[in-house]
Design a protein around this motif. Structure first.
Motif, PDB file in Angstrom:
ATOM      1  N   PRO A   1      11.527 -12.146 -11.016  1.00  0.00           N
ATOM      2  CA  PRO A   1      10.911 -12.063 -12.286  1.00  0.00           C
ATOM      3  C   PRO A   1       9.344 -12.289 -12.371  1.00  0.00           C
ATOM      4  O   PRO A   1       8.560 -11.705 -13.118  1.00  0.00           O
ATOM      5  CB  PRO A   1      11.514 -13.380 -12.950  1.00  0.00           C
ATOM      6  CG  PRO A   1      12.225 -14.240 -12.065  1.00  0.00           C
ATOM      7  CD  PRO A   1      12.250 -13.065 -10.714  1.00  0.00           C
ATOM      8  N   GLU A   2       8.657 -13.317 -11.479  1.00  0.00           N
ATOM      9  CA  GLU A   2       7.487 -13.378 -11.440  1.00  0.00           C
ATOM     10  C   GLU A   2       6.646 -12.041 -10.977  1.00  0.00           C
ATOM     11  O   GLU A   2       5.583 -11.642 -11.535  1.00  0.00           O
ATOM     12  CB  GLU A   2       7.045 -14.583 -10.333  1.00  0.00           C
ATOM     13  CG  GLU A   2       5.827 -15.269 -10.648  1.00  0.00           C
ATOM     14  CD  GLU A   2       5.467 -16.347  -9.533  1.00  0.00           C
ATOM     15  OE1 GLU A   2       4.510 -16.347  -9.317  1.00  0.00           O
ATOM     16  OE2 GLU A   2       6.361 -17.225  -9.216  1.00  0.00           O
ATOM     17  N   LEU A   3       6.907 -11.477  -9.996  1.00  0.00           N
ATOM     18  CA  LEU A   3       6.281 -10.055  -9.643  1.00  0.00           C
ATOM     19  C   LEU A   3       6.603  -8.924 -10.543  1.00  0.00           C
ATOM     20  O   LEU A   3       5.465  -8.441 -11.133  1.00  0.00           O
ATOM     21  CB  LEU A   3       7.147  -9.593  -8.238  1.00  0.00           C
ATOM     22  CG  LEU A   3       6.711  -7.995  -7.877  1.00  0.00           C
ATOM     23  CD1 LEU A   3       5.126  -8.450  -7.065  1.00  0.00           C
ATOM     24  CD2 LEU A   3       7.547  -7.572  -6.681  1.00  0.00           C
ATOM     25  N   VAL A   4       7.705  -8.906 -11.312  1.00  0.00           N
ATOM     26  CA  VAL A   4       7.878  -7.998 -12.436  1.00  0.00           C
ATOM     27  C   VAL A   4       6.912  -8.284 -13.622  1.00  0.00           C
ATOM     28  O   VAL A   4       6.379  -7.539 -13.974  1.00  0.00           O
ATOM     29  CB  VAL A   4       9.453  -7.945 -12.791  1.00  0.00           C
ATOM     30  CG1 VAL A   4       9.593  -7.148 -14.123  1.00  0.00           C
ATOM     31  CG2 VAL A   4      10.097  -7.180 -11.619  1.00  0.00           C
TER      32      VAL A   4
ATOM     33  N   GLY B   1       7.456  -4.479  -8.955  1.00  0.00           N
ATOM     34  CA  GLY B   1       9.073  -4.327  -8.975  1.00  0.00           C
ATOM     35  C   GLY B   1       9.403  -3.238  -8.036  1.00  0.00           C
ATOM     36  O   GLY B   1       8.587  -2.480  -7.486  1.00  0.00           O
ATOM     37  N   ILE B   2      10.745  -2.772  -8.583  1.00  0.00           N
ATOM     38  CA  ILE B   2      11.365  -1.598  -7.773  1.00  0.00           C
ATOM     39  C   ILE B   2      10.883  -0.406  -8.240  1.00  0.00           C
ATOM     40  O   ILE B   2      10.634  -0.202  -9.546  1.00  0.00           O
ATOM     41  CB  ILE B   2      12.722  -1.900  -7.876  1.00  0.00           C
ATOM     42  CG1 ILE B   2      13.043  -3.039  -6.958  1.00  0.00           C
ATOM     43  CG2 ILE B   2      13.479  -0.517  -7.175  1.00  0.00           C
ATOM     44  CD1 ILE B   2      14.618  -3.252  -6.463  1.00  0.00           C
ATOM     45  N   ARG B   3      10.456   0.380  -7.408  1.00  0.00           N
ATOM     46  CA  ARG B   3       9.933   1.807  -7.946  1.00  0.00           C
ATOM     47  C   ARG B   3      10.831   2.980  -7.504  1.00  0.00           C
ATOM     48  O   ARG B   3      10.302   4.318  -7.400  1.00  0.00           O
ATOM     49  CB  ARG B   3       8.611   1.921  -7.096  1.00  0.00           C
ATOM     50  CG  ARG B   3       7.492   1.068  -7.401  1.00  0.00           C
ATOM     51  CD  ARG B   3       6.835   1.504  -8.949  1.00  0.00           C
ATOM     52  NE  ARG B   3       6.015   0.338  -9.388  1.00  0.00           N
ATOM     53  CZ  ARG B   3       5.916  -0.773 -10.149  1.00  0.00           C
ATOM     54  NH1 ARG B   3       7.330  -0.985 -10.508  1.00  0.00           N
ATOM     55  NH2 ARG B   3       5.185  -1.479 -10.462  1.00  0.00           N
ATOM     56  N   GLY B   4      12.056   2.741  -7.298  1.00  0.00           N
ATOM     57  CA  GLY B   4      13.026   3.927  -6.878  1.00  0.00           C
ATOM     58  C   GLY B   4      13.593   3.741  -5.612  1.00  0.00           C
ATOM     59  O   GLY B   4      13.632   2.419  -5.026  1.00  0.00           O
ATOM     60  N   MET B   5      14.843   4.487  -5.448  1.00  0.00           N
ATOM     61  CA  MET B   5      15.599   4.186  -4.163  1.00  0.00           C
ATOM     62  C   MET B   5      15.877   5.515  -3.900  1.00  0.00           C
ATOM     63  O   MET B   5      15.892   6.560  -4.306  1.00  0.00           O
ATOM     64  CB  MET B   5      16.963   3.591  -4.788  1.00  0.00           C
ATOM     65  CG  MET B   5      16.850   2.095  -5.226  1.00  0.00           C
ATOM     66  SD  MET B   5      18.314   1.432  -5.310  1.00  0.00           S
ATOM     67  CE  MET B   5      17.925  -0.364  -5.733  1.00  0.00           C
TER      68      MET B   5
ATOM     69  N   LEU C   1       2.678  -5.626  -5.187  1.00  0.00           N
ATOM     70  CA  LEU C   1       1.150  -5.891  -5.758  1.00  0.00           C
ATOM     71  C   LEU C   1       0.327  -6.646  -4.735  1.00  0.00           C
ATOM     72  O   LEU C   1       0.063  -5.684  -3.675  1.00  0.00           O
ATOM     73  CB  LEU C   1       1.380  -6.837  -6.901  1.00  0.00           C
ATOM     74  CG  LEU C   1       2.419  -6.104  -8.259  1.00  0.00           C
ATOM     75  CD1 LEU C   1       2.369  -7.416  -9.246  1.00  0.00           C
ATOM     76  CD2 LEU C   1       1.707  -5.019  -8.627  1.00  0.00           C
ATOM     77  N   ASP C   2      -0.126  -7.764  -4.673  1.00  0.00           N
ATOM     78  CA  ASP C   2      -1.121  -8.041  -3.753  1.00  0.00           C
ATOM     79  C   ASP C   2      -0.491  -8.949  -2.673  1.00  0.00           C
ATOM     80  O   ASP C   2      -1.307  -9.441  -1.894  1.00  0.00           O
ATOM     81  CB  ASP C   2      -2.167  -9.231  -4.689  1.00  0.00           C
ATOM     82  CG  ASP C   2      -2.951  -8.331  -5.297  1.00  0.00           C
ATOM     83  OD1 ASP C   2      -3.233  -7.224  -5.053  1.00  0.00           O
ATOM     84  OD2 ASP C   2      -3.442  -8.775  -6.402  1.00  0.00           O
ATOM     85  N   ALA C   3       0.892  -8.956  -2.673  1.00  0.00           N
ATOM     86  CA  ALA C   3       1.358  -9.778  -1.573  1.00  0.00           C
ATOM     87  C   ALA C   3       1.721  -8.652  -0.225  1.00  0.00           C
ATOM     88  O   ALA C   3       1.955  -7.498  -0.576  1.00  0.00           O
ATOM     89  CB  ALA C   3       2.992 -10.348  -1.936  1.00  0.00           C
ATOM     90  N   MET C   4       2.047  -9.270   0.958  1.00  0.00           N
ATOM     91  CA  MET C   4       2.453  -8.317   1.962  1.00  0.00           C
ATOM     92  C   MET C   4       3.982  -7.927   1.513  1.00  0.00           C
ATOM     93  O   MET C   4       4.076  -6.803   1.621  1.00  0.00           O
ATOM     94  CB  MET C   4       2.051  -9.010   3.462  1.00  0.00           C
ATOM     95  CG  MET C   4       2.762  -8.165   4.467  1.00  0.00           C
ATOM     96  SD  MET C   4       4.333  -8.023   4.763  1.00  0.00           S
ATOM     97  CE  MET C   4       4.566  -7.148   6.244  1.00  0.00           C
ATOM     98  N   GLY C   5       4.547  -8.881   1.001  1.00  0.00           N
ATOM     99  CA  GLY C   5       5.742  -8.707   0.397  1.00  0.00           C
ATOM    100  C   GLY C   5       7.169  -8.815   1.429  1.00  0.00           C
ATOM    101  O   GLY C   5       7.981  -8.339   0.958  1.00  0.00           O
ATOM    102  N   ALA C   6       7.037  -9.295   2.684  1.00  0.00           N
ATOM    103  CA  ALA C   6       8.021  -9.283   3.440  1.00  0.00           C
ATOM    104  C   ALA C   6       9.333 -10.064   2.626  1.00  0.00           C
ATOM    105  O   ALA C   6      10.556  -9.719   2.513  1.00  0.00           O
ATOM    106  CB  ALA C   6       7.978  -9.455   4.770  1.00  0.00           C
ATOM    107  N   ASN C   7       8.915 -11.062   2.344  1.00  0.00           N
ATOM    108  CA  ASN C   7       9.815 -12.078   1.867  1.00  0.00           C
ATOM    109  C   ASN C   7      10.487 -11.542   0.613  1.00  0.00           C
ATOM    110  O   ASN C   7      11.757 -11.699   0.384  1.00  0.00           O
ATOM    111  CB  ASN C   7       9.295 -13.491   1.468  1.00  0.00           C
ATOM    112  CG  ASN C   7       9.100 -14.545   2.781  1.00  0.00           C
ATOM    113  OD1 ASN C   7       9.845 -14.276   3.562  1.00  0.00           O
ATOM    114  ND2 ASN C   7       8.194 -15.306   2.732  1.00  0.00           N
ATOM    115  N   MET C   8       9.686 -11.045  -0.101  1.00  0.00           N
ATOM    116  CA  MET C   8      10.058 -10.301  -1.424  1.00  0.00           C
ATOM    117  C   MET C   8      11.327  -9.291  -1.026  1.00  0.00           C
ATOM    118  O   MET C   8      12.475  -9.163  -1.768  1.00  0.00           O
ATOM    119  CB  MET C   8       9.147  -9.899  -2.456  1.00  0.00           C
ATOM    120  CG  MET C   8       8.497 -11.038  -3.093  1.00  0.00           C
ATOM    121  SD  MET C   8       7.273 -10.698  -4.310  1.00  0.00           S
ATOM    122  CE  MET C   8       5.988  -9.761  -3.404  1.00  0.00           C
TER     123      MET C   8
END
Ligand code: MEV
Length: 431
Positions: free
Chosen positions: A144-147, A152-156, A183-190
């Motif tokens: 929710p924070e990222l969104v 958030g998700i941009r497709g599959m 966004l500004d995170a590397m994002g691996a955990n998300m």
């Protein structure tokens, strides 16, 4: 602010730090972050397991970089001599031609969910297709924070793969790729959080078994690129004409294009620029390396990550494109004081800006290596640096250092005995 700090290399580390803080208009208190105020044992112990201490590497600052019209001082953490100097030298040439133009994609990482030993791959894909929107919403609901911030998700994408190694039992796989704007995170955990959250849904929809749930480091939706155009007259020196240098660099690139053995070394030189900035900013350099090399091999043949060509006007045109999976928030970045200081020095607010600087530094570094290789060879520069440490060890101080280095390079003798002899001569004794 200007990243043009003439004579920076001649200063002592304390004065250099003062100049950098001043040039970037940073709070002088931040200075201690590069010294004893760096990573404490207590913080280190919270970062990884079984900590017994910390490990230091030099931080150098590359000067002269101009990226998208902005002057930037680039902190580089690296053990190899010549790397920081090469970026500064190439950036000094490039800034006379407007510097580096760079761009980057949104911070879209790929997550993979594997359905293993699938009985009917086409039917499995058909079963999943109508659920893609719902799965995207489920994924977003985990972040929710990222969104809330606009990510958030941009497709599959659904992919059918076949394991058909000769001599082994073949099997079919269906892979769901989801694309997450971090966004500004590397994002691996998300990415991994979403992958694990969606996996049971995939099993429920298909009746198949999930295997792995993990991000892909082939982050080819998160590319950064940079370009530089260098009129030949900027490239010449006393020994080589600009046209000779431009053609020499382009020829060196053609060798890398034609030969994976050379392309590996060519790309290693690019990573000489990239990794030190990735490390200085607390990012995952293994992810960066894995992504860069997988991207270099995307055609099935390993290729250089840059291009260098001479245009009709005789200018040398360089480009680079590679996945840059780095962040400016989260994880190590929050904890490590030197990382925070390095990000402040770079003056970047967003991951994309950092990615663009990293691409430009990779291109500058590659130019430095190819220019040296195509002209004098790289040993001359290395020897000059080596001579410097020999000179200091022999007791040279202040202006004596440069004079002694020049004498040792001219003599092509870097022994301690020769250095002491030359130093005595400089001081008026007999050589
Ligand atoms: C050395 O660390 C890097 C180089 O070998 C790169 C290259 O050959 O292009 C000089």
């Amino acid at each position: 602010m200007s990243s043009r700090l003439p004579g920076f290399y001649k200063l002592d580390p304390d004065t250099r730090l003062e100049r950098v803080l001043e040039a970037a208009a940073l709070d002088p208190a931040l200075g201690s972050s590069w010294r004893e105020g760096g990573l404490s044992l207590e913080l280190a112990d919270r970062m990884i397991e079984n900590v017994v201490g910390t490990f230091r590497l030099p931080t150098g600052v590359a000067v002269n970089m101009l990226v998208n019209g902005r002057d930037v001082l680039v902190p580089m953490v690296v053990e190899e001599p010549s790397v920081v100097a090469a970026v500064g030298n190439m950036a000094r040439i490039a800034r006379q031609a407007g510097g580096f133009q760079a761009s980057s994609d949104a911070s879209v990482m790929i997550g993979q969910i594997e359905l293993r030993d699938v009985r009917d791959p086409a039917a499995t894909v058909a079963a999943l297709e109508p659920h893609v929107e719902r799965l995207s919403a489920l994924g977003d609901a985990r972040l929710p924070e990222l969104v809330g911030l606009g990510g958030g998700i941009r497709g599959m994408e659904l992919r059918i793969l076949r394991y058909d190694e000769p001599g082994e039992e073949p099997s079919d796989l269906v892979i769901l790729h989801f694309f997450l704007d971090c966004l500004d995170a590397m994002g691996a955990n998300m990415v991994n959080t979403v992958a694990e959250a969606l996996a049971p849904e995939l099993e429920a929809i298909t009746g198949e078994r999930v295997g792995l749930r993990i991000l892909s480091n082939l982050a080819d939706r998160r590319l950064a690129r940079a370009r530089v155009v260098l009129p030949a007259e900027l490239l010449g020196d006393a020994r080589f004409s600009g046209a000779e240098v431009a053609e020499g660099v382009a020829g060196a690139w053609r060798f890398a294009w034609a030969d994976p053995y050379r392309a590996a070394t060519h790309n290693k030189g690019i990573m000489n620029g990239v990794d030190p900035v990735v490390i200085a900013t607390g990012n995952d350099w293994r992810a960066m390396e894995a992504g860069a090399h997988a991207f270099a091999a995307r055609s099935g043949v390993y290729k250089p990550l840059t291009t260098w060509k001479v245009d009709r006007a005789g200018a040398l045109v360089g480009t680079i494109e590679l996945p840059v999976q780095v962040g400016t928030v989260g994880g190590t970045l929050r904890m490590h004081p030197t990382v925070r200081a390095n990000i402040a020095l770079l003056g970047v607010q967003h991951a994309g800006e950092l990615a663009e600087i990293i691409a430009a530094v990779g291109l500058a570094q590659n130019l430095g290596a190819l220019k040296a290789l195509a002209t004098t060879g790289i040993q001359e520069g290395h020897m000059r640096l080596h001579a410097r440490s020999v000179a200091v060890q022999a007791g040279a101080a202040g202006p004596e250092v440069a004079a002694l280095v020049a004498a040792l390079v001219a003599a092509r003798d870097f022994s301690d005995a020769r250095a002491r002899q030359e130093l005595a001569a400089l001081r008026g004794g007999s050589a």
